[in-house]
Design an enzyme around this catalytic site. Structure first.
Site, short mmCIF file in Angstrom:
data_model
loop_
_atom_site.label_atom_id
_atom_site.label_comp_id
_atom_site.label_asym_id
_atom_site.label_seq_id
_atom_site.Cartn_x
_atom_site.Cartn_y
_atom_site.Cartn_z
CG ASP A 51 0.04 1.68 -5.57
OD1 ASP A 51 0.79 2.52 -5.05
OD2 ASP A 51 -0.03 0.49 -5.21
CD GLU A 205 7.73 1.82 -4.11
OE1 GLU A 205 8.20 0.67 -4.08
OE2 GLU A 205 7.02 2.29 -3.21
#
Length: 518
Positions: A51, A205
């Site tokens: 991420d 997301e």
């Protein structure tokens, strides 16, 4: 010195001298992306760096990423060319739970990191801030946004600050960015992939917002970050207003692993960034083919803008060298080996799910890191871990185990899943599948001193021990650890080299060495 006998087999260890001569002392090598000829080869940050959120400030780039249960957390990296990265610290020490998918931003001269964290069944979103990227960073501020993950910061055409959230919602922030101003609203329905694709779940997301030529671009992940290798992907949408409506890119998905034969699996969760030459790039994560255990590694891919104002990925399957971005190289990487002479915990180390004041278990002096025992097994001892960067590697350490203590070496995924060998100074205990054989060692009245070496050669775990650091004996059980990863045990973690100290005494560690294997 007594001979080391494994309790499991009650037999003399075999293989004296094995692997002693081929240990390359004093030279640590890890994978480096920069090939030195104007090209680079992914990953740009090897090992578990999921991420990634990247921020450009002038000629400098800064990056943070998910740290989950490892503390200190929210590691910070610096680069001048998006390829060579150097660690500059961490943004959080206070354990607020497993930290996922942060967003690093700069607003009005101040740095902010927005991130979700989960403790037990509670999940919320937090922010930390600092006036300089090196810190000091504030204590975490709970924004009270429960039920959402992956906040992405943006400033609208109205000058107000917003957080975009999972599921296509967004919420206004206070001017100082430390509070929510109002209720979340739904603004984006996402993009739907064909139903016959093999994915984990829809899972919209990771929204990240970029602005270019009068358009806001929202870059989002869908498809699930694990599960099938073809699941995760990057999609894009754009709008003239931060409030929408958002139009999906005609070229979606921008990034996707289309076949399990590709070198990188489950590619997704991208941040767009423009380099100093005006060229654009995506930084995102992916699993290396066959190596879920290494976690999600940071990948860099060039972007090409089309005449109609959309962008497309331009790096192919990322298995070949690519031209580097503009900018100068800084020294790359983080040394994993540690002689413990720094007087404090080195930046390569992190406790797993530490309690408040966990660092007080440590003391340093004269090349020794002393760790007070905690719990009775690795699962309740908060081991110290480092991020492995290579498909094959070896590490070793010298240990002096006090009476009443137990220490050892591990490949540690979580408190539920780990493998390795420990000792009370007289006997061994084997750790496998997150269990102990024997179930418990009685505390030793004398303790002991030994060297331990762990090799993880493409999922084959081998342990050697020594009473003098020169003559090595092979532990009689080898283990296969290819299944020690998220698709088996959940938690989105990686298999990490680790040291632990349990029981009532202390374990003194000397000369931790990490070495990549060919």
């Amino acid at each position: 010195m007594r001979r080391w006998i494994p309790c499991l087999l009650l037999a003399v260890l075999a293989g004296a001298g094995a692997h002693g001569a081929d240990w390359k002392r004093g030279i640590e090598h890890q994978r480096i992306a920069d090939r030195g000829d104007g090209t680079y080869l992914n990953p740009v940050l090897a090992g578990d760096h999921p991420d990634p959120s990247v921020l450009r400030v002038g000629r400098d780039y800064y990056l943070t990423l998910s740290s989950f249960d490892a503390y200190p957390g929210l590691p910070l990296w610096h680069s001048r060319d998006l390829v060579n990265w150097q660690p500059i610290g961490h943004a959080i020490d206070t354990n607020v739970g497993a930290i996922w998918a942060p967003d690093l931003v700069r607003h009005d001269g101040r740095y902010y990191i927005y991130f979700p964290a989960r403790t037990g069944q509670r999940r919320s979103n937090y922010v930390v801030w600092a006036d300089a990227i090196e810190g000091p960073w504030s204590e975490p501020v709970d924004l009270g946004l429960e039920g959402y993950i992956d906040p992405g910061h943006a400033v609208g055409e109205d000058g107000k600050r917003y957080l975009f959230l999972s599921g296509g919602d967004y919420v206004q922030l206070s001017d100082d960015g430390l509070r929510v101003a109002g209720q979340p609203r739904h603004v984006y329905d996402g993009w739907r992939y064909p139903q016959d694709w093999d994915v984990e779940a829809y899972a919209q997301e990771g929204p990240k917002i970029a602005f270019r030529d009068g358009w806001y671009y929202m870059v989002t992940a869908v498809g699930g970050t694990a599960g099938p290798p073809t699941g995760h992907m990057v999609i894009a949408a754009r709008s003239r207003s931060i409030h929408g409506p958002w139009q999906n890119a005609p070229g979606n998905p921008i990034v996707r692993t289309a076949s399990r034969d590709e070198p990188w699996w489950s590619r997704g969760h991208a941040t767009l960034v423009e380099d100093i030459a005006g060229r654009w790039w995506m930084l995102y994560h992916g699993y290396e083919n066959g190596y879920w255990t290494l976690g999600r590694q940071a990948l860099l891919e060039p972007v090409e803008w089309t005449p109609d104002g959309w962008f497309a990925a331009a790096g192919g399957d990322l298995g070949a060298p690519l031209p580097k971005p503009a900018g100068e190289a800084v020294p790359h990487g983080l040394t994993l080996s540690d002689d413990f002479r720094g007087g404090r915990l080195g930046p390569q180390w992190a406790f797993h799910d530490p309690a408040p004041g966990e660092a007080r278990r440590l003391a340093f002096g004269d090349g020794v890191m002393s760790m007070q025992g905690k719990g009775r097994t690795p699962r309740d001892s908060s081991p110290l871990t480092v991020i492995a960067t290579d498909p094959a590697y070896r590490f070793e350490v010298e240990m002096e185990i006090e009476p009443g203590a137990q220490g050892g070496v591990l490949l540690f995924y979580s408190e539920r899943l780990y493998a390795g060998v420990g000792s009370n100074g007289e006997q061994f205990v084997m750790h496998r599948y997150g269990e102990e054989r024997p179930a418990a060692l009685a505390p030793s009245r004398t303790g002991g001193r030994l060297w331990m070496r762990v090799s993880n050669d493409r999922h084959i775990l081998t342990v050697h021990t020594s009473s003098d650091g020169e003559t090595w004996e092979k532990y009689p059980v080898q283990m296969e650890v290819s299944g020690y990863h998220h698709n088996v045990a959940g938690r989105f973690l990686a298999l990490r080299p680790a040291l632990y100290a349990a029981g009532d005494g202390r374990v003194h560690f000397r000369r931790f060495r990490y070495q990549a294997l060919d």
